[in-house]
Scaffold this motif. Structure first.
Motif, PDB file in Angstrom:
ATOM      1  N   ASN A 145       1.102  -1.407   0.001  1.00  0.00           N
ATOM      2  CA  ASN A 145       0.013  -0.144  -0.030  1.00  0.00           C
ATOM      3  C   ASN A 145       0.877   1.255  -0.630  1.00  0.00           C
ATOM      4  O   ASN A 145       2.301   0.862   0.037  1.00  0.00           O
ATOM      5  CB  ASN A 145      -0.941   0.024   1.548  1.00  0.00           C
ATOM      6  CG  ASN A 145      -0.812  -0.411   2.862  1.00  0.00           C
ATOM      7  OD1 ASN A 145       0.859   0.787   2.914  1.00  0.00           O
ATOM      8  ND2 ASN A 145      -0.286  -1.045   3.359  1.00  0.00           N
ATOM      9  N   SER A 146       0.360   2.538  -0.068  1.00  0.00           N
ATOM     10  CA  SER A 146       1.256   3.620  -0.036  1.00  0.00           C
ATOM     11  C   SER A 146       1.514   4.083   0.869  1.00  0.00           C
ATOM     12  O   SER A 146       2.408   4.698   1.135  1.00  0.00           O
ATOM     13  CB  SER A 146      -0.129   5.205  -0.378  1.00  0.00           C
ATOM     14  OG  SER A 146      -0.937   5.055   0.399  1.00  0.00           O
ATOM     15  N   LEU A 147       0.590   3.687   2.113  1.00  0.00           N
ATOM     16  CA  LEU A 147       1.769   3.826   3.781  1.00  0.00           C
ATOM     17  C   LEU A 147       2.930   3.055   3.567  1.00  0.00           C
ATOM     18  O   LEU A 147       4.735   3.870   3.791  1.00  0.00           O
ATOM     19  CB  LEU A 147       0.744   3.565   4.631  1.00  0.00           C
ATOM     20  CG  LEU A 147       1.335   3.611   5.845  1.00  0.00           C
ATOM     21  CD1 LEU A 147       1.439   4.979   5.933  1.00  0.00           C
ATOM     22  CD2 LEU A 147       0.659   2.426   7.069  1.00  0.00           C
ATOM     23  N   VAL A 148       3.172   1.811   2.956  1.00  0.00           N
ATOM     24  CA  VAL A 148       4.381   1.436   2.774  1.00  0.00           C
ATOM     25  C   VAL A 148       5.186   2.616   1.878  1.00  0.00           C
ATOM     26  O   VAL A 148       6.602   2.430   2.475  1.00  0.00           O
ATOM     27  CB  VAL A 148       4.212   0.231   2.871  1.00  0.00           C
ATOM     28  CG1 VAL A 148       5.571  -0.947   2.610  1.00  0.00           C
ATOM     29  CG2 VAL A 148       3.365  -0.908   3.880  1.00  0.00           C
ATOM     30  N   GLU A 149       5.030   2.391   0.950  1.00  0.00           N
ATOM     31  CA  GLU A 149       5.495   2.566  -0.289  1.00  0.00           C
ATOM     32  C   GLU A 149       6.520   4.146   0.718  1.00  0.00           C
ATOM     33  O   GLU A 149       7.593   4.556   0.376  1.00  0.00           O
ATOM     34  CB  GLU A 149       4.787   3.046  -1.339  1.00  0.00           C
ATOM     35  CG  GLU A 149       5.426   4.216  -2.527  1.00  0.00           C
ATOM     36  CD  GLU A 149       4.465   3.767  -4.047  1.00  0.00           C
ATOM     37  OE1 GLU A 149       5.540   4.538  -4.756  1.00  0.00           O
ATOM     38  OE2 GLU A 149       3.222   3.731  -3.713  1.00  0.00           O
ATOM     39  N   GLU A 150       5.579   5.376   0.705  1.00  0.00           N
ATOM     40  CA  GLU A 150       5.393   6.545   1.379  1.00  0.00           C
ATOM     41  C   GLU A 150       7.378   5.979   2.394  1.00  0.00           C
ATOM     42  O   GLU A 150       8.454   6.956   2.561  1.00  0.00           O
ATOM     43  CB  GLU A 150       5.122   7.330   2.302  1.00  0.00           C
ATOM     44  CG  GLU A 150       5.172   8.064   2.591  1.00  0.00           C
ATOM     45  CD  GLU A 150       6.475   9.120   1.816  1.00  0.00           C
ATOM     46  OE1 GLU A 150       6.935   9.633   2.132  1.00  0.00           O
ATOM     47  OE2 GLU A 150       5.866   9.348   0.660  1.00  0.00           O
ATOM     48  N   ALA A 151       6.750   4.712   3.512  1.00  0.00           N
ATOM     49  CA  ALA A 151       8.163   4.424   4.184  1.00  0.00           C
ATOM     50  C   ALA A 151       8.831   4.066   3.652  1.00  0.00           C
ATOM     51  O   ALA A 151      10.458   4.728   4.290  1.00  0.00           O
ATOM     52  CB  ALA A 151       7.405   3.850   5.879  1.00  0.00           C
ATOM     53  N   ASP A 152       9.210   3.091   2.903  1.00  0.00           N
ATOM     54  CA  ASP A 152      10.592   3.218   1.929  1.00  0.00           C
ATOM     55  C   ASP A 152      11.141   3.902   1.392  1.00  0.00           C
ATOM     56  O   ASP A 152      12.430   4.388   1.904  1.00  0.00           O
ATOM     57  CB  ASP A 152      10.136   1.763   1.151  1.00  0.00           C
ATOM     58  CG  ASP A 152      10.131   0.524   1.937  1.00  0.00           C
ATOM     59  OD1 ASP A 152       9.750   0.135   3.499  1.00  0.00           O
ATOM     60  OD2 ASP A 152       9.657  -0.204   1.355  1.00  0.00           O
ATOM     61  N   ARG A 153      10.606   4.866   0.950  1.00  0.00           N
ATOM     62  CA  ARG A 153      10.953   5.266   0.293  1.00  0.00           C
ATOM     63  C   ARG A 153      12.093   6.877   1.098  1.00  0.00           C
ATOM     64  O   ARG A 153      12.873   6.926   0.536  1.00  0.00           O
ATOM     65  CB  ARG A 153      10.345   7.201  -0.994  1.00  0.00           C
ATOM     66  CG  ARG A 153      10.232   7.537  -1.380  1.00  0.00           C
ATOM     67  CD  ARG A 153       9.625   8.864  -1.945  1.00  0.00           C
ATOM     68  NE  ARG A 153       8.815   9.929  -1.392  1.00  0.00           N
ATOM     69  CZ  ARG A 153       9.136  10.297  -0.086  1.00  0.00           C
ATOM     70  NH1 ARG A 153      10.570  10.816  -0.703  1.00  0.00           N
ATOM     71  NH2 ARG A 153       8.569  11.077   0.896  1.00  0.00           N
ATOM     72  N   LEU A 154      11.286   6.693   2.311  1.00  0.00           N
ATOM     73  CA  LEU A 154      12.046   8.060   2.943  1.00  0.00           C
ATOM     74  C   LEU A 154      13.412   6.690   3.553  1.00  0.00           C
ATOM     75  O   LEU A 154      14.393   8.180   3.523  1.00  0.00           O
ATOM     76  CB  LEU A 154      11.086   8.164   4.444  1.00  0.00           C
ATOM     77  CG  LEU A 154       9.534   8.935   4.378  1.00  0.00           C
ATOM     78  CD1 LEU A 154       8.877   8.845   5.677  1.00  0.00           C
ATOM     79  CD2 LEU A 154      10.793  10.580   4.461  1.00  0.00           C
ATOM     80  N   GLN A 155      13.646   5.655   3.482  1.00  0.00           N
ATOM     81  CA  GLN A 155      14.808   5.036   4.179  1.00  0.00           C
ATOM     82  C   GLN A 155      15.747   5.338   3.215  1.00  0.00           C
ATOM     83  O   GLN A 155      16.710   5.696   3.475  1.00  0.00           O
ATOM     84  CB  GLN A 155      14.459   4.136   3.580  1.00  0.00           C
ATOM     85  CG  GLN A 155      13.601   3.575   5.169  1.00  0.00           C
ATOM     86  CD  GLN A 155      13.858   1.648   5.281  1.00  0.00           C
ATOM     87  OE1 GLN A 155      14.748   1.484   6.181  1.00  0.00           O
ATOM     88  NE2 GLN A 155      12.770   1.178   5.564  1.00  0.00           N
TER      89      GLN A 155
END
Length: 254
Positions: free
Chosen positions: A72-82
């Motif tokens: 989902n987009s929440l995980v995508e954003e958390a990963d992008r931050l990494q």
């Protein structure tokens, strides 16, 4: 007589068939890397209770993600931050080759920027495990090719048992993904070689046309093509194609 208590060991034994069945399904149904990473992330999300989403990432030797998937987009954003910050549990799991668990992002100080930003997204805890490919000869340590991670919106959502379950899923998944990567690389090299051979064939044919048309040597014909390629700022193979097509067009030969 009272029954024996259910231990972690017994629980893991009961979960093994289901975990390996999930991975076996991936092996049978997926033929491209990106799709396989997405399926494995979905399997991780469905396997761990408390998960609000999961992701899978393949990482090159420079630490750059090459294939990523999120449920989902929440995980995508958390990963992008990494990846943007260059810190976080996913990158640490990949670099260390060990599972990394975060019990409460609000109190996590190993990656302060990432933890604070992810907590603002509503994520409270997570697990990241490396995807390790064993050395077939057993002469060296397993190679980490990426990481599998699961997120929760509650603190202390995961424990050591959760790490073990996720690692069990990541093991065969890593081997499968490594084989898919090798297959895709081989296919790419094959296409590059075919393109190179095709281009060389075009150039040889065009040289023959010019040698006959202009009454020049093979070297002279090649020099004509190179001069035109530079003047038109185009590939030599494109020049060759332009020379060949009129020579083989029936309308030009009538």
């Amino acid at each position: 007589m009272r029954g024996q208590p259910v231990t972690r060991k017994h629980q893991m034994a009961g979960e093994l068939p289901e975990i390996f069945a999930r991975v076996a399904g991936l092996l049978l149904t997926e033929s491209v890397v990106d799709g396989a990473v997405a399926n494995i992330a979905q399997a991780a999300h469905e396997t761990l209770a408390g998960s609000v989403g999961a992701g899978g990432t393949l990482i090159d030797v420079q630490g750059r993600p090459t294939s990523t998937a999120s449920t989902n987009s929440l995980v995508e954003e958390a990963d992008r931050l990494q990846y943007d910050l260059g810190e976080g549990p996913c990158l640490s799991a990949w670099a260390s080759g060990r599972a990394v668990r975060v019990d409460d992002l609000r109190q996590e100080d190993r990656w302060p920027e990432w933890s604070a930003a992810s907590a603002r997204l509503g994520l409270m805890s997570c697990i990241s495990v490396p995807m390790l490919v064993p050395d077939v000869n057993g002469a060296s340590e397993p190679e980490p090719i990426g990481a599998l991670k699961v997120y929760a919106d509650q603190p202390h959502a995961f424990d050591e048992h959760s790490e073990q379950v996720l690692s069990l899923l990541a093991g065969p998944a890593a081997l499968f993904l490594s084989n898919l990567q090798a297959r895709e690389r081989a296919a790419h090299v094959s296409e590059v070689l075919k393109d190179a051979l095709h281009s060389r064939s075009l150039v040889d044919m065009a040289k023959g046309v010019l040698m006959e048309r202009l009454r020049v040597s093979e070297r002279g014909a090649l020099q004509v093509m190179i001069t035109r390629s530079r003047a038109e700022e185009t590939l030599l193979s494109a020049v060759a194609r332009d020379i060949i097509e009129p020579a083989t067009d029936p309308r030009q030969m009538s």
